[in-house]
Design a protein around this motif. Structure first.
Motif, PDB file in Angstrom:
ATOM      1  N   ARG A   1       0.671  -1.302   0.123  1.00 11.00           N
ATOM      2  CA  ARG A   1       0.094  -0.160   0.066  1.00 11.00           C
ATOM      3  C   ARG A   1       0.884   1.304  -0.053  1.00 11.00           C
ATOM      4  NH1 ARG A   1      -4.804  -1.186   4.179  1.00 11.00           N
ATOM      5  NH2 ARG A   1      -5.557   1.041   3.507  1.00 11.00           N
TER       6      ARG A   1
ATOM      7  N   ASN B   1       7.235   4.536  -1.890  1.00 12.38           N
ATOM      8  CA  ASN B   1       8.725   4.789  -1.676  1.00 12.38           C
ATOM      9  C   ASN B   1       9.471   3.509  -1.867  1.00 12.38           C
ATOM     10  OD1 ASN B   1      10.996   4.400  -0.178  1.00 12.38           O
ATOM     11  ND2 ASN B   1      10.728   6.296   0.812  1.00 12.38           N
ATOM     12  N   ARG B   2      10.612   3.632  -2.898  1.00 10.39           N
ATOM     13  CA  ARG B   2      11.573   2.757  -3.273  1.00 10.39           C
ATOM     14  C   ARG B   2      12.138   1.707  -2.316  1.00 10.39           C
ATOM     15  NH1 ARG B   2      14.508   4.999  -8.663  1.00 10.39           N
ATOM     16  NH2 ARG B   2      12.566   5.894  -9.425  1.00 10.39           N
ATOM     17  N   ASP B   3      12.562   2.565  -1.152  1.00  6.12           N
ATOM     18  CA  ASP B   3      13.384   1.664  -0.200  1.00  6.12           C
ATOM     19  C   ASP B   3      12.339   0.975   0.620  1.00  6.12           C
ATOM     20  OD1 ASP B   3      16.157   2.636  -0.684  1.00  6.12           O
ATOM     21  OD2 ASP B   3      15.652   4.359   0.256  1.00  6.12           O
TER      22      ASP B   3
ATOM     23  N   ASP C   1      -1.576 -10.811   2.324  1.00 13.41           N
ATOM     24  CA  ASP C   1      -1.397  -9.849   3.268  1.00 13.41           C
ATOM     25  C   ASP C   1      -1.068  -8.339   2.519  1.00 13.41           C
ATOM     26  OD1 ASP C   1      -1.503  -8.524   5.756  1.00 13.41           O
ATOM     27  OD2 ASP C   1       0.669  -9.191   6.458  1.00 13.41           O
ATOM     28  N   ASP C   2      -1.420  -7.258   3.296  1.00 19.11           N
ATOM     29  CA  ASP C   2      -1.091  -5.894   2.857  1.00 19.11           C
ATOM     30  C   ASP C   2      -0.267  -5.308   3.780  1.00 19.11           C
ATOM     31  OD1 ASP C   2      -3.810  -6.137   4.170  1.00 19.11           O
ATOM     32  OD2 ASP C   2      -3.334  -3.797   3.947  1.00 19.11           O
ATOM     33  N   GLU C   3       0.688  -4.496   3.491  1.00 20.71           N
ATOM     34  CA  GLU C   3       1.494  -3.777   4.407  1.00 20.71           C
ATOM     35  C   GLU C   3       1.892  -2.238   3.636  1.00 20.71           C
ATOM     36  OE1 GLU C   3       2.956  -3.628   7.490  1.00 20.71           O
ATOM     37  OE2 GLU C   3       2.422  -5.831   7.523  1.00 20.71           O
ATOM     38  N   PHE C   4       2.191  -1.180   4.438  1.00 19.84           N
ATOM     39  CA  PHE C   4       2.250   0.119   3.906  1.00 19.84           C
ATOM     40  C   PHE C   4       3.826   0.134   3.324  1.00 19.84           C
ATOM     41  CE2 PHE C   4      -1.300   1.185   6.691  1.00 19.84           C
ATOM     42  CZ  PHE C   4      -2.161   1.729   5.845  1.00 19.84           C
TER      43      PHE C   4
ATOM     44  N   PHE D   1      11.071  -2.127  -1.519  1.00 15.83           N
ATOM     45  CA  PHE D   1      12.124  -3.330  -1.511  1.00 15.83           C
ATOM     46  C   PHE D   1      12.037  -3.949  -0.042  1.00 15.83           C
ATOM     47  CE2 PHE D   1      16.523  -4.682  -0.179  1.00 15.83           C
ATOM     48  CZ  PHE D   1      16.868  -5.270  -1.598  1.00 15.83           C
ATOM     49  N   LYS D   2      12.035  -3.253   1.001  1.00 17.79           N
ATOM     50  CA  LYS D   2      12.053  -4.020   2.311  1.00 17.79           C
ATOM     51  C   LYS D   2      10.784  -4.985   2.495  1.00 17.79           C
ATOM     52  CE  LYS D   2      14.170  -0.398   5.093  1.00 17.79           C
ATOM     53  NZ  LYS D   2      14.179   0.560   6.059  1.00 17.79           N
ATOM     54  N   VAL D   3       9.657  -4.321   2.213  1.00 20.68           N
ATOM     55  CA  VAL D   3       8.406  -5.044   2.307  1.00 20.68           C
ATOM     56  C   VAL D   3       8.370  -6.268   1.497  1.00 20.68           C
ATOM     57  CG1 VAL D   3       5.868  -4.873   2.188  1.00 20.68           C
ATOM     58  CG2 VAL D   3       7.075  -2.892   3.102  1.00 20.68           C
TER      59      VAL D   3
ATOM     60  N   GLN E   1      -7.105   4.261   0.517  1.00 24.02           N
ATOM     61  CA  GLN E   1      -7.906   3.567   1.302  1.00 24.02           C
ATOM     62  C   GLN E   1      -8.918   3.493   0.185  1.00 24.02           C
ATOM     63  OE1 GLN E   1      -8.081   2.476   4.465  1.00 24.02           O
ATOM     64  NE2 GLN E   1      -9.388   0.945   3.670  1.00 24.02           N
TER      65      GLN E   1
ATOM     66  N   ASP F   1      10.374  -9.010   2.695  1.00 22.35           N
ATOM     67  CA  ASP F   1       9.948  -9.791   3.613  1.00 22.35           C
ATOM     68  C   ASP F   1       8.640 -10.696   3.390  1.00 22.35           C
ATOM     69  OD1 ASP F   1      11.861  -9.012   5.558  1.00 22.35           O
ATOM     70  OD2 ASP F   1      10.769  -7.429   6.447  1.00 22.35           O
TER      71      ASP F   1
END
Lengths: 334, 513, 316
Positions: free
Chosen positions: C161, C195-197, C188-191, C200-202, C169, C205
């Motif tokens: 997201r 943003n690029r960084d 699942d959804d995560e914010f 990458f992180k989300v 929303q 994981d």
């Protein structure tokens, strides 16, 4: 002659007593790891561990520099913006060299040198203003934080600076490859941490940092060149920002005005979680490393589960950070 | 155990069979103590004898492990954290408890500010502060920042604060440790005015003559035990000292060895001017102890700091063994063999949050490097050496030096200074706020150093000390050299005459004797 | 360098302003946008300036006042200054934080100015004369339609997201409604904060956590850039496809090249600011009657139509 007091001649004690101040951050780390294991079977997998460590390495390397600055009673708020500028300059330099040098390792090496040089120069600037200009470190670095941030926006023309695709391919292994399955960022992070720990514990410079942070006056009266030591801490910080960015650029090959936003707070938080005192006088590098890993794991764990609403991510992070510091207090109040 | 004056008067504050332990360690054993309205009751004892613990219990900061406190005829439990002030029991700490950036008026009313509709009545507080200061004959501007005041004035502000709280018992922990003779007299006048109004004063001091002068009764503590409570008229300084130490305290000052008039001049200062220093000239010979006497704030410290490079000199020359030197950093003077030991051991001398070892070696850390890295074994040897040589006592070497007694801090600082193996040592108030036993140790160390051929400048506000140790005494007044005394001239009255400006010059020809 | 252009534009503006004071029938139009804190807002700034340059030539009687603000208080101060010192006749605003700015914008309206709100809806209705926006629910629906088509048998997907604000929303709600009743399962959804960084992180994981992912909805092209690197690192680029959003040039190029990992993109064009400025200027200068809501359709960009969306000049 004897002085009647419940004190006895000083016996140099070598053995370290295990206390909460030492164990606190480690305890928090262990709890987090246990939480992670219980949430997801892949948590301890090779891939996940290397992912978390590799992406924590930028903040980690920067936080090791911050440990010196803070131990010596200073503060550097500009590191996040500085990282963005360093990344921007590296990309511009490398892109500019392609016409004359082609896509070659030389281009990447010159880009890396440029990154270190920009970081070092920024550190010198901060340090000189704090030591020679006698301006509060908070104000100086708040100022340069804004300057660096708009500088990168200017360089990126309000958008994103992207590294030439071919050079990016050449540079990419610096983030993604490594030795014996350990990615380069983790190796560099470990080397910087070991070096930092040695410098902090085993050199006059490290001792002087703690002395200055503990009392500037006592240090001056003890023949320490306070200004120079402080200046060096800022330069070390700048160069380490450069090192961190050397590893950051190959990851996505781009820099924009959002690069490195809030890194300064993450770095400072890691330092404090690790047991270094914010007002200076006592610092430990290994603690900072633990602090960085704790912060990295928090983000990782939040992504590995789905029962904490993503709206509450910040709250979870806050609780863990406070808990980690609280554990250091231990049962001292008893 | 008698007070012939008015033993009929009921004590206002009394402690019965007070004991106190910190964890396993007992520090006070069944102490009886009382103080009556209008009386000055002194407590004396060596460092670690339990004086501080006793007054902390008397002011409610610590609770006794056993025993009772009676206040105004009632058995009470004193509230902690200084709340006993509200009951009229005020403790003035040795390290004055004032916020440096508040004004005098703010400090006096701190914690009980006058308010109307929730807003501070600054004008009213200023007016009342001025009133109180006036009744004390203290000339301090209520709007001045505490930071800008001398230590003596700060103490007056503390007393004014106590009076504004209608103190009935005033407990003072070594109030004269940092005061000059004149300032001490002003303080005593003040205390006498308070006792005349019926205030009871409990007074800790290491200075026996002061106690003889001010107190009606003296309680002597040793190793946490009550040795005696005696009326001062039955005592002499010697007998008090004997009770304190528990043995004959002879030879407080070691015998002076004869100064060698042919010894070479090692340090020569000519027409030195710097902030607070005007045209100072003097010579220091090898093996000599040169005393610097004068009132507090007379510029003795400023001279020392200008010589070693802590302050910029504006004019004049300094010669070290005949060679002109101009130090701009302390490191240079240390390398050249001059060491300055500050009087401010907590603010400028020691890193209070660190252990013994880093403090000891901080000045000379470069000597403990091996291939660029600190050699902890070498530091350890230095510590062992110093602990033995200067009899430094601590529970263990890792304890923060801020928790050592004043005497041990001072000895550690002496060790630190001597680590640089200086030929010339400038000691600034080397015995401030430490007990008689440790003082004697330090006097013997100073004399021994001189006998070894080290040259010493001894800055001290305790005249007895300067007189007892120095071969020559330079008296400094308002940053200028008022005179130099030697031999039989070195006497209390003579020094005071120069220090107070009654006598001047005269001996200039002997400045470079 | 665009800064030079900006300076030039500012000089032109200043000159034009001098003239505006003399001639009565000239109009001044204020344009206020958030600072370029990520690629899409960078595009907004670019298109706003480009449009102002162009319209200044077309309409010599129109003067533009342009401001870019890093946060809500600064943006409020900007529009207050525009009203009080520049005496604007019309305001075009893309509010960074619409809730925080509603009352300030209402004051401009109450002062009798023509107000055009872009992209983000204010917290009360009826303040603006004209509302120009991208179709946020449409973006979600279009994306959902593509997922249904690409995954007829269903399968596992993850959602990255944006920032926790209403636009995000609306998009997510429409997307979820779109895939309802299919066998497509959102793991699942995560914010990832557009943003690029963070993308990458989300994504790293998610890849650790879920062994079986068939599709990724990154919602934004910046996020998608980061997510793609994570997928490549894991060597799983053959297992899944990813759909971004907004229409970044680099991404449209991938679509045009037939990248399997990035088969389509969904437009949410920052050029909507151009439309808003054009409409507002036409009204203020020519009296063209405009009002109501202009919703710019969100289009699915495929390999076939990608060339229409490629623009060499665009920085976004």
């Amino acid at each position: 002659m004897s002085v009647s007091a419940p004190e006895v001649p000083a016996k140099p004690a070598r053995g370290m007593r295990i206390d909460f101040k030492t164990v606190g951050p480690l305890l928090a780390l262990v709890l987090l790891v246990l939480l992670g294991i219980s949430l997801n079977e892949n948590f301890l997998s090779y891939n996940n561990i290397t992912n978390v460590l590799a992406r924590s390495s930028f903040i980690g390397i920067i936080a090791i520099g911050a440990t010196f600055v803070i131990t010596a009673g200073g503060l550097d708020l500009s590191v996040g913006s500085m990282a963005a500028v360093v990344a921007g300059v590296m990309i511009i330099v490398m892109n500019a060299l392609i016409p004359s040098m082609g896509v070659s390792v030389g281009v990447v090496l010159i880009g890396m040198l440029a990154g270190l040089a920009v970081g070092g120069a920024a550190g010198i600037g901060n340090g000189l203003m704090v030591t020679r200009g006698r301006i509060e470190a908070f104000i100086v670095t708040l100022g340069t934080m804004g300057i660096f941030r708009s500088l990168v926006t200017f360089l990126a023309d309000g958008g994103t600076l992207s590294l030439n695709f071919n050079v990016a391919d050449l540079y990419r292994p610096v983030y993604y490859n490594g030795i014996l399955g350990v990615p380069w960022p983790i190796i560099v992070f470990a080397l910087v941490a070991i070096g930092g720990e040695i410098v902090m514990r085993r050199t006059a410079f490290g001792r002087y940092c703690a002395a200055i942070g503990s009392s500037e006056q006592v240090s001056r009266y003890s023949s320490i060149n306070v200004d120079n030591v402080r200046l060096i801490t800022y330069i070390v910080q700048g160069i380490l920002v450069g090192v961190a960015v050397l590893l950051y650029v190959p990851r996505l090959g781009s820099a924009s005005s959002t690069t490195g936003v809030l890194w300064e707070l993450e770095a400072i938080a890691a330092v404090i979680i690790g047991g270094t005192t914010l007002k200076g006088g006592y610092g430990r590098i290994w603690g900072t490393v633990v602090g960085v890993i704790i912060l990295g794991l928090i983000g990782n764990i939040l992504n590995l589960q789905s029962f904490i609403s993503p709206y509450l991510n910040g709250a979870f992070q806050g609780v863990i950070i406070i808990l980690a510091v609280l554990l250091q207090r231990g049962r001292r109040a008893a | 155990m008698s007070d012939p004056q008015d033993s009929a008067v009921r004590p206002i504050l009394a402690a019965h069979r007070i004991s106190k332990s910190f964890g396993e360690i007992p520090v006070l054993f069944s102490i009886d103590f009382d103080v009556r309205p209008g009386e000055v009751h002194a407590i004396i004892g060596e460092n670690g004898a339990g004086k501080s613990t006793l007054i902390k219990i008397l002011s409610g900061i610590e609770q006794p492990t056993s025993g009772t406190i009676e206040y105004d005829g009632q058995t009470v439990t004193l509230p902690p954290n200084g709340q006993a002030e509200a009951m009229g029991i005020v403790l003035i700490h040795q390290e004055l408890n004032l916020a440096e950036d508040l004004t005098v008026a703010d400090s006096i009313f701190l914690g009980r500010e006058l308010k109307r509709y929730g807003f501070l009545q600054s004008g009213e507080m200023r007016r009342r502060a001025a009133e109180i200061l006036d009744t004390l004959h203290v000339h301090v501007d209520p709007d001045a920042r505490i930071r800008s005041l001398s230590i003596a004035d700060k103490q007056m502000v503390e007393i004014a604060k106590a009076i504004s709280r209608d103190a009935r018992v005033l407990i003072m922990d070594e109030p004269t440790a940092v005061l000059s003779v004149g300032e001490t007299q002003t303080l005593f006048d003040q205390i006498r005015r308070l006792t005349a109004r019926g205030v009871a004063v409990v007074f800790i001091s290491h200075k026996l003559d002061e106690i003889m002068q001010l107190a009606q009764r003296v309680t002597v503590l040793r190793d946490g035990q009550l040795i005696a409570t005696v009326g001062t008229e039955a005592l002499t300084p010697d007998s008090i000292a004997q009770m304190m130490v528990g043995r004959e305290l002879s030879n407080l000052y070691p015998p002076k060895h004869e100064p060698d008039v042919d010894a070479p001049v090692v340090l020569s200062v000519r027409h030195l001017s710097a902030p607070g220093v005007h045209d100072i000239s003097f010579d220091l010979r090898k093996g000599e102890i040169l005393g610097f006497a004068g009132l507090i704030g007379s510029g003795r410290t400023a001279i020392a700091e200008a010589v070693v490079g802590l302050a910029r000199r504006s004019e004049g020359e300094v010669e070290l063994e005949g060679k002109p030197v101009n130090f701009t950093r302390v490191a240079q003077s240390v390398d050249a063999g001059i060491a300055y030991m500050t009087k401010d051991r907590k603010g400028k001398g020691l890193l209070l949050n660190m252990g013994l070892r880093p403090n000891l070696t901080l000045l000379t850390l470069k000597r403990h490097l091996r291939m660029g890295f600190l050699d902890s074994a070498s530091e350890e040897r230095a510590l062992e050496r110093s602990v033995r040589r200067f009899d430094i006592r601590a529970r263990d070497a890792s304890v923060a030096v801020g928790r050592l007694s004043g005497g041990n801090q001072q000895k550690l600082m002496l060790g630190k200074t001597m680590e640089s193996e200086p030929d010339i040592i400038i000691m600034d108030e080397p015995t401030r706020g430490i007990d008689v036993g440790t003082k004697q140790q330090i006097y013997h160390i100073i004399a021994a150093l001189a006998a070894e051929g080290k040259s010493i400048i001894l800055i001290s506000s305790e005249l007895q000390e300067v007189i007892g140790l120095s071969h020559r005494v330079a008296v400094i007044r308002t940053g200028r050299l008022a005179g130099v005394l030697e031999g039989a001239e070195i006497a209390e009255e003579e020094i005071m005459r120069y220090a107070a400006g009654i006598k001047q010059g005269g001996h200039n020809e002997r400045i470079s004797a | 360098m665009k800064l030079i252009k900006t300076l030039l534009a500012a000089t032109v503006l200043a000159g034009a302003l001098g003239g505006a004071a003399i001639a009565q029938d000239k109009v001044t139009i204020g344009v206020s946008v958030p600072a370029a804190d990520h690629g899409w807002t960078g595009g907004v700034n670019y298109f706003a300036q480009q449009t102002i340059d162009r319209l200044s030539k077309v309409y010599p009687d129109a003067t533009f006042v342009f401001a870019s603000a890093a946060d809500a208080p600064k943006q409020i101060a900007d529009i207050e200054d525009m009203v009080s010192t520049r005496n604007i006749d019309a305001l075009v605003i893309l509010p960074g934080d619409p809730d925080a700015m509603t009352s300030a914008i209402k004051q401009v309206k109450d002062a009798g100015k023509f107000v055009t709100v872009v992209d983000r809806q204010l917290s009360i209705d009826g303040v603006e004369d004209l509302y120009v926006a991208g179709d946020n629910p449409g973006l979600g629906t279009n994306t959902a339609n593509y997922f249904k088509e690409a995954m007829p048998d269903g399968g596992n997907i993850v959602v990255l997201r944006g920032l926790p604000i209403p636009i995000d929303q609306q998009r997510v709600d429409a997307f979820m409604a779109g895939i309802e009743g299919t066998n497509i399962k959102v793991l699942d959804d995560e914010f990832a904060n557009w943003n690029r960084d963070d993308g990458f992180k989300v994504m790293q994981d998610f890849l650790t956590r879920f062994p079986d992912i068939k599709g990724v909805w990154a919602q934004d092209d910046d996020t998608a850039v980061g997510a793609i690197e994570a997928i490549k690192q894991a060597g799983r680029e053959d297992e899944m496809f990813i759909v971004g959003g907004a229409g970044m040039q680099q991404m449209i190029q991938r679509v045009a090249d037939g990248d399997k990992l990035m088969p389509v993109d969904v437009s949410y064009n920052p050029a909507m600011i151009s439309t808003a400025i054009e409409l507002t200027t036409a009204h203020a200068v020519g009296g063209v009657p405009v009002s109501g809501r202009y919703i710019l359709e969100s289009t699915l960009i495929t390999q076939e139509n990608a060339s229409e969306f490629l623009d060499e000049e665009s920085p976004f």
